[in-house]
Enzyme design. Structure first.
Site, PDB file in Angstrom:
ATOM      1  CG  ASP A 201    -134.605 -58.305   3.436  1.00 44.00           C
ATOM      2  OD1 ASP A 201    -135.144 -58.851   2.471  1.00 44.00           O
ATOM      3  OD2 ASP A 201    -134.964 -57.211   3.892  1.00 44.00           O
ATOM      4  CD  GLU A 243    -133.939 -59.391  -1.504  1.00 42.27           C
ATOM      5  OE1 GLU A 243    -134.967 -59.168  -2.151  1.00 42.27           O
ATOM      6  OE2 GLU A 243    -133.646 -58.752  -0.477  1.00 42.27           O
TER       7      GLU A 243
HETATM    8  C1  GLC Z   1    -136.711 -57.790   0.546  1.00 35.65           C
HETATM    9  C2  GLC Z   1    -137.846 -58.749   0.786  1.00 35.65           C
HETATM   10  C3  GLC Z   1    -139.145 -58.015   0.653  1.00 35.65           C
HETATM   11  C4  GLC Z   1    -139.193 -56.886   1.644  1.00 35.65           C
HETATM   12  C5  GLC Z   1    -137.957 -55.991   1.508  1.00 35.65           C
HETATM   13  C6  GLC Z   1    -137.838 -55.052   2.672  1.00 35.65           C
HETATM   14  O1  GLC Z   1    -136.681 -57.314  -0.748  1.00 35.65           O
HETATM   15  O2  GLC Z   1    -137.746 -59.842  -0.077  1.00 35.65           O
HETATM   16  O3  GLC Z   1    -140.247 -58.864   0.824  1.00 35.65           O
HETATM   17  O4  GLC Z   1    -140.340 -56.102   1.460  1.00 35.65           O
HETATM   18  O5  GLC Z   1    -136.779 -56.733   1.464  1.00 35.65           O
HETATM   19  O6  GLC Z   1    -137.422 -55.736   3.825  1.00 35.65           O
END
Ligand code: GLC
Length: 553
Positions: A201, A243
């Site tokens: 993440d 991500e």
């Molecule tokens: C990422 C996740 C999202 C979450 C954020 C904070 O962007 O995809 O859903 O709110 O991280 O952890």
């Protein structure tokens, strides 16, 4: 040897345990329910599952606020149920990736509770503190309109703490070697329980320098190598899928020059420009994004996707381009979110039109990389815009026309099942679509099968063949003496194109691998293709002798 790089030709299915299947009837999905649905997932043909966070959490950000990294939220089951699930996946040849949320913890995590209670706590330095409120505290919020600041005062600590996301998600001080070691320990733990890697993440924030003193925080890229090395030592075929919504010019820093950092990243530039292409009927920007993200080490891979559990982030498009996508797919203010995106699911964006859905998925599956789909996509599930923020696209899976869509026996599901309008569970569900040969579900199963049989996309090089028609995208992939030619017509009307596949003697014959239509070149080596509105055609170049030329992967 090369087939060990399983993620180069995978199809990933993302799901949330909470809303997939409830076995014990308490209204919340659980691992037992998920395990009972594994044959359904296996039947789709996907090769890996990505599980969204399922660890104990106060649940203020759908589990992205973890309060214990070494357990399963009791609402979803036990560690025993988790291992039963990974075992079930292994038996079916499906790999498991799980979310790794280590940019921040929940403010309820015992580390943060200890850190705020006592300046001498061993955990104090696991978080980021400032005695005064930094001048730029209101800049860089991730959820504008909902989140006010990135620094909040904690009364008990008597100081401000840094939080990139919501204020109940204090950032971990990832530069602290003790924190880094803990991150490795967390990865090591889940690896032992049967997972093949992690969807990491918020990677750019994990590796950013953090603290009031950093006016222009730099990225600490070597950290990615530390994570990668540890994983590979523990289990050679485990990966990190990052991500990272970053500029293409930074990609190589994330993958590493020699491919020694993270193995996979989602391709956000292609995602945004693909939606622009669908909205405008012009593929120019998409071709540019493809080109800008072309360069990567041999072992690296992009994850390609359409929609995920968050909003469709259009933040990297120009204002006019974003407006074009808004107008086409999310014209009402209530459909938009955080001043940059659209919070709807794909099917409602495309008016539930199966032909356009097929075009969109076919296009995404043909992008260089590994396709990632989300539960419910395969039946064209809708959204519930009455739910706040991103929850609208996180409603329970629609299995049948039974009460609550067959998701739970309880009358009180964790999120409401869609029960109104064209996407309501009583006519849009798995059971119904399983019966219908022409349903989206059965089409998706065929698309996945076909995609797996075209490793050229995951492994090969590609070029875009210009047809002089901006609404038509023609791509040719080459790998190990095989070529495929993939054609998409984004125009809402039929179009005629002329293509020379450019493969010398093999160019004469194109064998359609979706339908049974083939094409023979004219005496100038051109194929005349008549494409219907929103048509997609996948061809093998050079006909069926590819079977002889094909080398084992
Ligand atoms: C990422 C996740 C999202 C979450 C954020 C904070 O962007 O995809 O859903 O709110 O991280 O952890």
């Amino acid at each position: 040897m090369i087939s060990d790089l399983w993620y180069k030709n995978a199809v990933i299915y993302c799901l949330s345990v909470e809303t997939f299947m409830d076995a014990n009837g308490d209204g919340v999905g659980d691992f037992e329910g998920l395990s009972r649905r594994l044959d359904y997932i296996a039947g789709l043909g996907v090769t890996a599952i990505w599980l969204m966070p399922f660890q104990p959490s106060p649940g203020k950000d759908d589990g992205y606020d973890v309060s214990d990294y070494y357990n399963v939220d009791p609402r979803f089951g036990t560690l025993g149920d988790f291992v039963d699930f990974t075992h079930g996946c292994k038996q079916r040849g499906i790999r498991v990736l799980i979310d790794l949320v280590v940019n921040h913890t929940s403010d309820q995590h015992p580390w943060f509770q200890s850190a705020r209670s006592d300046p001498k706590s061993p955990y104090r330095d696991w978080y980021i503190w400032s005695k005064t409120k930094p001048a730029d505290a209101d800049k860089g919020v991730v959820f504008p309109g909902v989140q006010e600041s990135t620094w909040t005062r904690d009364e008990k600590a008597g100081e401000y703490y840094f939080h990139r996301f919501y204020k109940f998600q204090p950032d971990l001080n990832t530069a602290n070697p003790m924190v880094q070691e803990e991150i490795l320990k967390i990865m090591g733990f889940w690896i032992q329980l049967g997972v093949s890697g992690f969807r990491m993440d918020a990677v750019p924030f994990v590796i950013a320098e953090k603290g009031a003193e950093f006016k222009k925080p730099k990225s600490q890229f070597p950290m990615l190598r530390t994570f990668r090395e540890f994983l590979q030592w523990r289990q050679g075929d485990s990966i990190i899928l990052g991500e990272a919504n970053i500029l293409p010019e930074d990609n190589i820093q994330y993958f590493g020059d020699d491919g020694d950092r993270i193995q996979m990243m989602f391709n956000f530039p292609v995602n945004q420009s693909l939606f622009y292409a669908l909205a405008s009927g012009d593929t120019g920007l998409l071709v540019k994004a493809l080109d800008e993200t072309r360069e990567k080490p041999q072992t690296a891979q992009f994850g390609q996707f359409l929609r995920n559990h968050d909003e469709l982030d259009l933040g990297r498009l120009s204002k006019e381009q974003r407006q074009t996508v808004f107008e086409a797919f999310g014209p009402d203010k209530n459909m938009q979110l955080y001043d940059r995106g659209i919070r709807r699911r794909l099917a409602p964006m495309l008016g539930g039109d199966q032909r356009r859905l097929e075009l969109a998925y076919s296009l995404m599956f043909s992008m260089p990389g590994t396709p990632v789909i989300r539960y419910g996509d395969e039946i064209g599930m809708g959204d519930d815009l009455e739910l706040p923020e991103r929850n609208c696209a996180r409603t329970p899976m629609q299995w049948s026309d039974e009460p609550q869509g067959g998701f739970t026996r309880s009358d009180n599901p964790v999120l409401p099942v869609i029960s109104k309008g064209p996407f309501s569970y009583d006519h849009l569900n798995v059971a119904e679509q399983r019966r219908l040969p022409t349903s989206l579900l059965n089409w998706m199963e065929r698309l996945i099968r076909m995609r797996k049989e075209v490793p050229e996309i995951g492994w090969g090089d590609y070029r875009v063949i210009d047809t002089g028609k901006p609404g038509v995208l023609v791509m040719r992939y080459d790998w190990r003496n095989n070529s495929v030619l993939i054609v998409h017509n984004l125009y809402p009307e039929p179009v005629e194109i002329f293509v020379d596949p450019g493969c010398g003697e093999h160019s004469n014959l194109l064998i359609d691998i979706v339908d049974s239509e083939s094409s023979k070149a004219d005496d100038k080596g051109q194929h005349r293709l008549l494409l219907e509105a929103h048509a997609y055609r996948w061809f093998r170049v050079g006909g069926l002798d590819y079977l002889l030329r094909r080398t084992e992967i």
